[in-house]
Scaffold this active site. Structure first.
Site, short mmCIF file in Angstrom:
data_model
loop_
_atom_site.label_atom_id
_atom_site.label_comp_id
_atom_site.label_asym_id
_atom_site.label_seq_id
_atom_site.Cartn_x
_atom_site.Cartn_y
_atom_site.Cartn_z
N ASP A 1 0.26 -1.40 0.46
CA ASP A 1 0.11 -0.14 -0.11
C ASP A 1 0.53 1.13 -0.22
O ASP A 1 2.18 1.41 0.14
CB ASP A 1 -0.97 0.09 0.91
CG ASP A 1 -1.90 0.74 0.87
OD1 ASP A 1 -2.08 1.98 -0.52
OD2 ASP A 1 -2.97 0.36 1.61
C1 BGC Z 1 -5.01 3.50 0.19
C2 BGC Z 1 -5.57 2.13 -0.93
C3 BGC Z 1 -5.30 2.90 -2.34
C4 BGC Z 1 -3.73 3.35 -2.40
C5 BGC Z 1 -3.14 4.01 -3.75
C6 BGC Z 1 -4.09 4.08 0.00
O1 BGC Z 1 -3.45 5.48 0.51
O2 BGC Z 1 -5.59 3.07 1.43
O3 BGC Z 1 -6.66 1.45 -0.99
O4 BGC Z 1 -5.16 1.48 -3.57
O5 BGC Z 1 -3.85 4.31 -1.69
O6 BGC Z 1 -4.52 5.20 -4.10
#
Ligand code: BGC
Length: 720
Positions: A263
């Protein structure tokens, strides 16, 4: 979309790559066009030129993507194409209802079709991967990300996940329209303490196995291309570095060969978790746990060269991740056609895609109360009141990707078109969060003049989603004040709730409404879909995939609780309950009504006993005794009343939808395998016991809505 052994092309490429170029392929950077985390210090375009990035996220727009790809191909030594990822969660340009809403359709085919449209629209904008489906079984309305999930039940999340992956990854024969799914957040992220986002998680091994892992296992079986570990720690072990769950379970036991993508900045955040001293240690932990791509952490780029020099990681470990990334690009066809799909003319499908968005919205809105006021049959004057009536951006919901507010059809526009022969008197009344000057008077006038009032209250879209935890998921005071004033008019009020999480509602608000429709943030076609339901052109068919708490202190509340030694009994003060609040939620999992009436009869099984390898067919006759065509969802739960560990009072094993004309009866059949009655015993071994299994079939998880039939298992206490 599975990665396998390196092809000759990849092998030859790897021979020519420097360490920096290899680590670049393992690094994903955000362009910053859409913010889903703190911006990094890097300029992605400079990093592309230096060959230090292999994929970009949060970038969209054909020209930008073409230019980034051109740079990678023409201005780097090896010309390796980039891939592009984006959170296409509930639509790209045609926005569908938020996942928590669309899950309420319980319609597997719909889930797949809307995902396919997401893929087609995103692919022509140059996107190769969506960071979806989100499969965090969510039971706590304080957690803002509940909106991204399919609700409180593991089976529903699993089925939703399967359908989404099929839709993204196989839209017809045209390979260019496929995008890769990235299921997230592996696992138990939704169990953050107090629903506080990014908080710690401390759940039992049983909860991990029975609640949080099954949806991920389902999408791995379905061939999902990628998995994203959660930001959080589970019982002290950060998921980004969770060797046992990532390497042993996901890769080892389940055989997952796709990409594991961290993530946003999660590898670097291992330092904040207090399990790595610096980026170098963080990179080592993640790589060893099996994470292939570092999203925004810069730990692989910066930390792994030193780790390699120290002997803390090996080149083979880096190559393992590299092969997966390059094989993924190869399977997407990027080496042969790096601009695949971009700019394809899909305009002739737009009308169909918008029609699907309207159908999805119709099938997602849940009618939870109707004192015979709906459907509205040609009312002379409708008072349309409230801050959600004309909220084109907010109705799109939290992850609207490239969806534009200008493309939304609002409730106001939809009602004007759908009730063309009625006089619609509109008053905003207040803003979503504050009173407006003159609003109360305007609303009072609109209410006084109406035969029926449609009162549209709700939430701002960015008060749900990531980093949107709330200790009080309630309507703002200004909206409650508006409701009181409207109720004082004495006209019948249809309360429409445009929200993205269950809210705690005051009793007077619920009791005073003649009807309540949870319309959610239902996307681009919210207005027409709402008018279709209110007018009776279509009967509401959705049912809640998540319980709505009656009070704040009840949370988390869900149907699949264990019975406890002192099961709830309203007549016994020494049973599990609250002194100051009801035991049951306000609305339970599975509740939702329409304009028809359904009766179930003749619940039966084809066998009375089932052996270890056997199957049981469970049938029930469903009759539409109402006067319109409608869809009914039937749920099948089981309960194991005597096992070696306490089993939940109800466990969902299947659900089915059936469309019946007025007066029509049809049979609904479910097939259960004996294995569906197995459970994890006190040693966490899967066990199938001899004895009674109770099967409950009905319209919701409400006890009065269920009928029971029993079956006896003859399995000789097998470990299965
Ligand atoms: C979130 C994810 C997301 C990623 C990319 C993160 O802050 O937890 O769910 O896919 O950002 O945007």
């Amino acid at each position: 979309m599975r990665t396998g052994r390196p092809s000759a092309r990849i092998h030859a490429l790897m021979e020519r790559m420097t360490l920096e170029e290899k680590l670049g392929q393992l690094s994903m950077l955000a362009d910053g066009l859409i913010e889903t985390g703190p911006p990094g210090p890097h300029n992605p375009f400079t990093m592309i030129e230096e060959g230090r990035v292999g994929s970009l996220l949060n970038v969209w727009g054909r020209d930008l993507i073409r230019e980034a790809q051109r740079k990678a191909l023409e201005e780097t030594r090896l010309g390796i194409p980039l891939f592009f990822g984006l959170d296409v969660v509930h639509g790209h340009k045609s926005i569908h209802p938020v996942p928590l809403a669309e899950a309420c359709s319980f319609d597997r085919a719909l889930w797949e079709e809307t995902a396919r449209d997401n893929a087609i629209e995103a692919a022509t904008d140059g996107i190769h991967m969506t960071f979806a489906p989100m499969l965090d079984v969510s039971r706590d309305a304080r957690w803002g990300r509940i909106v991204e999930s399919a609700g409180e039940d593991p089976l529903v999340n699993a089925e939703y996940g399967r359908a989404r992956v099929r839709g993204y990854q196989n839209p017809g024969d045209d390979g260019f329209m496929r995008i890769a799914g990235c299921a997230k957040h592996f696992c138990a992220y939704s169990a953050v303490i107090s629903g506080r986002d990014y908080g710690e998680v401390d759940v039992s091994q049983r909860a991990i196995e029975e609640i949080y892992l099954p949806p991920f296992r389902a999408v791995v079986e379905e061939g999902v291309a990628a998995i994203m570990p959660a930001f959080v720690d589970v019982a002290g072990v950060a998921m980004t570095a969770h060797k046992r769950l990532l390497r042993n379970v996901l890769r080892g036991q389940w055989g997952f060969e796709g990409l594991i993508i961290s993530d946003y900045n999660a590898i670097a955040e291992l330092v904040n978790h207090g399990v790595a001293a610096d980026l170098c240690e963080a990179g080592v932990l993640a790589l060893k746990a099996g994470v292939d791509i570092d999203m925004m952490g810069d730990a692989y780029n910066k930390g792994l060269p030193e780790a390699l020099a120290r002997g803390d990681v090996t080149l083979d470990e880096i190559h393992e991740a590299l092969v997966r990334v390059l094989a993924f690009k190869e399977q997407l066809g990027l080496f042969d056609d790096p601009y695949r799909g971009i700019g394809r003319d899909i305009s002739n499908g737009r009308v169909k895609r918008r029609a699907l968005a309207r159908e999805a919205a119709q099938k997602s809105m849940v009618l939870v109360k109707n004192d015979a006021v709906l459907p509205l049959r040609n009312p002379a004057r409708v008072g349309l009141i409230g801050p959600m009536c004309d909220a084109p951006a907010d109705q799109l919901g939290a992850w609207a990707s490239a969806g534009a507010a200008e493309d939304s059809i609002t409730i106001l526009a939809g009602m004007r078109a759908g009730f063309a022969s009625s006089r619609i008197v509109y008053a905003q009344g207040c803003d979503l969060k504050s009173a407006i000057y003159g609003g109360a008077e305007e609303a009072r006038l609109a209410a006084a003049d109406a035969n029926v009032i449609v009162l549209c209250l709700g939430e701002e879209r960015f008060t749900t989603g990531e980093a949107c935890s709330r200790t009080r998921p309630e309507l703002p005071q200004c909206q409650l004040d508006l409701a009181r004033l409207v109720y004082e008019s004495g006209q019948p009020v249809v309360l429409v709730l445009a929200v993205s999480r269950p809210l705690v509602l005051p009793d007077w608000l619920v009791d005073g409404a003649a009807a309540i429709l949870i319309c959610w943030h239902a996307g681009s076609e919210t207005g027409p879909a709402l008018a279709d339901l209110l007018s009776g052109a279509v009967s509401p068919s959705a049912k809640l995939c998540v319980s709505w708490p009656a009070t704040l202190g009840q949370m988390p509340v869900f149907y699949g609780m264990r019975p406890t030694g002192r099961p709830h009994d309203p007549n016994n003060g020494w049973s599990t309950s609250f002194l100051d609040a009801p035991y049951a939620p306000r609305w339970r999992f599975g509740e939702g009504i329409g304009y028809a009436c359904f009766e179930r009869s003749n619940l039966r099984t084809d066998v009375a006993r089932v052996s270890r390898e056997g199957v049981v067919n469970v049938s029930v006759d469903v009759a539409n005794t109402g006067d319109c065509e409608a869809i009914e969802t039937i749920f099948l739960f089981i309960r194991d009343p005597v096992a070696r560990v306490t089993r939940p009072v109800l466990e969902l094993k299947d659900f089915a939808r059936i469309t019946l004309r007025a007066g029509e009866t049809a049979m609904v059949q479910f097939t259960l395998r004996a294995n569906d009655f197995s459970y994890l015993d006190e040693n966490m071994e899967s066990r199938l016991d001899d004895g009674l299994i109770q099967i409950f079939v009905g319209a919701s998880s409400r006890p009065e809505a269920l009928q029971r039939v029993d079956v006896i298992v003859d399995a000789s206490g097998a470990i299965v």
